[in-house]
Design a protein around this motif. Structure first.
Motif, PDB file in Angstrom:
ATOM      1  N   TYR A 160      -4.916   1.614  -4.870  1.00 33.76           N
ATOM      2  CA  TYR A 160      -4.985   0.161  -4.706  1.00 33.76           C
ATOM      3  C   TYR A 160      -5.835  -0.195  -3.490  1.00 33.76           C
ATOM      4  O   TYR A 160      -5.657   0.371  -2.416  1.00 33.76           O
ATOM      5  N   GLY A 204      -1.953   8.309   2.736  1.00 33.40           N
ATOM      6  CA  GLY A 204      -1.161   8.599   1.534  1.00 33.40           C
ATOM      7  C   GLY A 204      -0.410   9.924   1.660  1.00 33.40           C
ATOM      8  O   GLY A 204       0.785  10.001   1.383  1.00 33.40           O
ATOM      9  N   LEU A 257       0.839  -1.201   0.000  1.00 33.56           N
ATOM     10  CA  LEU A 257       0.000   0.000   0.000  1.00 33.56           C
ATOM     11  C   LEU A 257       0.876   1.254   0.000  1.00 33.56           C
ATOM     12  O   LEU A 257       0.648   2.191  -0.778  1.00 33.56           O
ATOM     13  N   VAL A 299       2.407   1.766  -3.442  1.00 35.15           N
ATOM     14  CA  VAL A 299       1.465   2.297  -4.434  1.00 35.15           C
ATOM     15  C   VAL A 299       1.144   3.761  -4.126  1.00 35.15           C
ATOM     16  O   VAL A 299       0.964   4.572  -5.025  1.00 35.15           O
ATOM     17  N   MET A 300       1.114   4.106  -2.842  1.00 32.71           N
ATOM     18  CA  MET A 300       0.812   5.498  -2.468  1.00 32.71           C
ATOM     19  C   MET A 300       1.986   6.434  -2.726  1.00 32.71           C
ATOM     20  O   MET A 300       1.853   7.652  -2.563  1.00 32.71           O
ATOM     21  N   GLY A 301       3.120   5.848  -3.083  1.00 32.50           N
ATOM     22  CA  GLY A 301       4.287   6.685  -3.392  1.00 32.50           C
ATOM     23  C   GLY A 301       5.010   7.148  -2.137  1.00 32.50           C
ATOM     24  O   GLY A 301       5.653   8.192  -2.140  1.00 32.50           O
ATOM     25  N   GLY A 302       4.914   6.359  -1.054  1.00 34.33           N
ATOM     26  CA  GLY A 302       5.594   6.708   0.199  1.00 34.33           C
ATOM     27  C   GLY A 302       7.091   6.493   0.082  1.00 34.33           C
ATOM     28  O   GLY A 302       7.528   5.527  -0.522  1.00 34.33           O
ATOM     29  N   GLU A 339      -6.915   9.123  -2.430  1.00 29.03           N
ATOM     30  CA  GLU A 339      -5.721   9.211  -3.273  1.00 29.03           C
ATOM     31  C   GLU A 339      -6.005   9.968  -4.574  1.00 29.03           C
ATOM     32  O   GLU A 339      -5.094  10.477  -5.204  1.00 29.03           O
ATOM     33  N   ALA A 343      -0.067  -2.517 -10.785  1.00 28.31           N
ATOM     34  CA  ALA A 343       0.192  -1.626  -9.644  1.00 28.31           C
ATOM     35  C   ALA A 343       1.682  -1.414  -9.413  1.00 28.31           C
ATOM     36  O   ALA A 343       2.070  -0.644  -8.536  1.00 28.31           O
ATOM     37  N   ARG A 345      -6.678   9.110  -7.663  1.00 32.83           N
ATOM     38  CA  ARG A 345      -5.917   8.690  -8.848  1.00 32.83           C
ATOM     39  C   ARG A 345      -6.900   8.301  -9.941  1.00 32.83           C
ATOM     40  O   ARG A 345      -8.001   7.810  -9.648  1.00 32.83           O
ATOM     41  N   ARG A 404     -10.144   5.646   1.861  1.00 34.41           N
ATOM     42  CA  ARG A 404      -8.698   5.885   1.746  1.00 34.41           C
ATOM     43  C   ARG A 404      -8.268   5.808   0.269  1.00 34.41           C
ATOM     44  O   ARG A 404      -7.457   6.604  -0.200  1.00 34.41           O
TER      45      ARG A 404
END
Lengths: 249, 277
Positions: free
Chosen positions: B97, B117, A148, A151-154, B166, B68, B168, B162
């Motif tokens: 995701y 995020g 997660l 995918v969130m770009g953390g 994001e 992904a 997206r 959540r």
């Protein structure tokens, strides 16, 4: 109500068993004093006991703090850097083959009879359980959370701070509970090898003079502190990690 | 390999489709000596929900993880292919995701979970928007609760919020409702269908009814290495009434194809043909 009464009942029960053993066996007072003599010694030598306890407690708390900080930092470095994992982890594991107690005379030789050698001893004894427990927690992060975060770009750093470290806290807590129960051992061993203050020193001193009641009084003070330390740390951990289901704690 | 051909118009007679939101060309994925899929092509129509069905173990989740960018790297994994979002290559940052487990962090409140995020990217979280999304999924009263206090359905609602937070264009969902009871699943399908309108969505599911109810397009992934069969565009718009004879016939047809695929997989395993290596 029963929760509060239970420890008291256990304590009184043990005192009765102790008194019975002394009375029934007629064992000499310099081998096993009766509870009353111990409490009398506790009362008579209270200021002296407290002054020595202060030294030992300082050693334990400093060792606990230092060992926890060093253990956590080591675990973080090992978990974050593959190089550290490959080169440092085996050394860390092999180093555990050396009994820490055997290092006590060397530490006294290097760091002197004062506080430093005992703090070092307590630090060494808790360093490994804290490191291993925290590292274990850090590498067992739920893979879905890491997916997660990816995918969130953390970033790696934020994922560590926001996910991996909080997720590893229950594992670290287990290590800290072990640390809380073994830290007093480190301090006392250090005092036995060479010191001029502390409960361990007082016990050796009393032993040489056959003041067994004082030895037991010192032991009692140490035991009470060790139990209080364990429960205080347990309490703090439960508050800090209150989100963790209680059964896992 | 039957790649997804340029889409056949939906039988409901809707307007011509927009260019694909996501295109995958010549995608291959192997784990150790198992080829999950090879030279696979896939188009996800823009602003539509595409449902990916297939027997268990065929590689549905692997395909979703591929899109992904979660296939990872390692000596055991071989990945190749071209992935394009809106005609442009790369940029996994287009994707949100939602997994089968809600993946809520147990130490964060529901609201903080929704804003995860932003925290992970070091951005200032938009609390108002997060709160608005929680209101949309019916969880505004629970924004301060820890996830442990919520039921399975509520947790998945929070996870949906959540995902929406994001913002997206592409949303990938891996069996997000499969662990829920029938009624909750039904409600959440409806909610997801409404809230994800306008996004390019890929929903991996094992439930043909779910796919028929909320998918604009259905894709079947079968075989080893896995291939995508000709797409199915059910008549009408989601949320469909599943009681119509047409949908019942489609469902029977899908079941038949899935059963055949499973039997084929079993006979391959029995004869040792297995996945190609």
């Amino acid at each position: 109500m029963m929760k509060l009464a239970r420890p008291l009942i256990i304590f009184l029960g043990l005192l009765i068993v102790w008194q019975l053993i002394v009375s029934l066996t007629g064992v000499a007072k310099f081998i096993l004093p009766d509870p009353l003599s111990v409490f009398s010694a506790l009362y008579r030598r209270w200021p002296e006991l407290m002054s020595h306890a202060g030294v030992t407690i300082t050693e334990i708390l400093l060792g606990l703090g230092l060992g926890t900080v060093m253990g956590c930092l080591s675990a973080l470095v090992i978990a974050q850097y593959r190089g550290a994992r490959l080169w440092v982890l085996p050394v860390l594991v092999v180093s555990q083959a050396i009994p820490v107690f055997a290092l006590a005379p060397i530490l006294v030789l290097w760091l002197g009879y004062g506080l430093a050698s005992k703090v070092a001893m307590a630090t060494l004894i808790i360093y490994f359980p804290v490191t291993v427990a925290f590292y274990d927690g850090l590498r067992r992060t739920e893979p879905g959370w890491l997916d997660l975060a990816q995918v969130m770009g953390g970033s790696r750093w934020r994922t560590l701070m926001q996910i991996r470290i909080p997720a590893a806290l229950p594992a670290l807590a287990s290590g800290l509970r072990v640390a809380a129960s073994v830290a007093p051992i480190g301090a006392i061993i250090g005092e036995w090898v060479g010191s001029s203050a502390g409960l361990g020193y007082l016990m050796l001193h009393a032993n040489a003079r056959l003041q067994v009641d004082v030895m037991f009084a010192a032991l009692l003070v140490l035991a009470v502190f060790a139990v209080c330390l364990y429960f205080a740390i347990d309490r703090i951990l439960r508050v800090v990690i209150s989100w963790q289901p209680d059964k896992a704690l | 390999m039957t790649g997804v051909s340029p889409s056949s118009p939906a039988s409901s007679g809707e307007t011509p489709e927009k260019p694909p939101g996501v295109s995958l060309r010549g995608a291959s994925l192997s784990y150790a000596d198992t080829r999950v899929f090879h030279d696979l092509n896939l188009d996800l129509p823009a602003e539509r929900m595409t449902c990916l069905l297939g027997p268990s173990g065929v590689g549905k989740s692997s395909l979703l993880r591929y899109i992904a960018g979660l296939t990872g790297a390692g000596s055991e994994i071989a990945v190749s292919g071209r992935l394009m979002f809106g005609g442009r290559e790369g940029a996994v940052s287009n994707v949100a995701y939602l997994a089968q487990q809600d993946l809520l962090l147990p130490w964060l409140s529901v609201l903080d979970n929704v804003m995860l995020g932003s925290r992970l990217r070091g951005e200032q979280p938009d609390r108002q928007r997060a709160f608005g999304l929680l209101t949309q999924v019916g969880l505004d009263a629970h924004h301060g609760d820890l996830p442990a206090k919520l039921s399975g359905g509520m947790r998945q609602r929070a996870a949906l919020a959540r995902t929406l937070m994001e913002d997206r264009p592409v949303v990938l969902m891996d069996e997000p409702f499969s662990a829920l009871d029938a009624i909750t699943r039904f409600e959440l399908q409806e909610l997801a269908s409404e809230l994800l309108a306008g996004k390019t969505t890929l929903l991996v599911t094992h439930d043909p009814l779910e796919a028929l109810r909320i998918g604009h397009r259905l894709l079947l992934l079968t075989g080893a290495p896995a291939l995508i069969e000709t797409p199915i565009d059910p008549p009408g718009d989601p949320l469909r009434d599943l009681g119509t004879p047409e949908l019942a016939a489609l469902q029977a047809n899908i079941m038949e194809r899935l059963t055949a695929a499973r039997q084929q997989a079993r006979s391959n395993t029995a004869t040792g043909a297995g996945p190609q290596t």
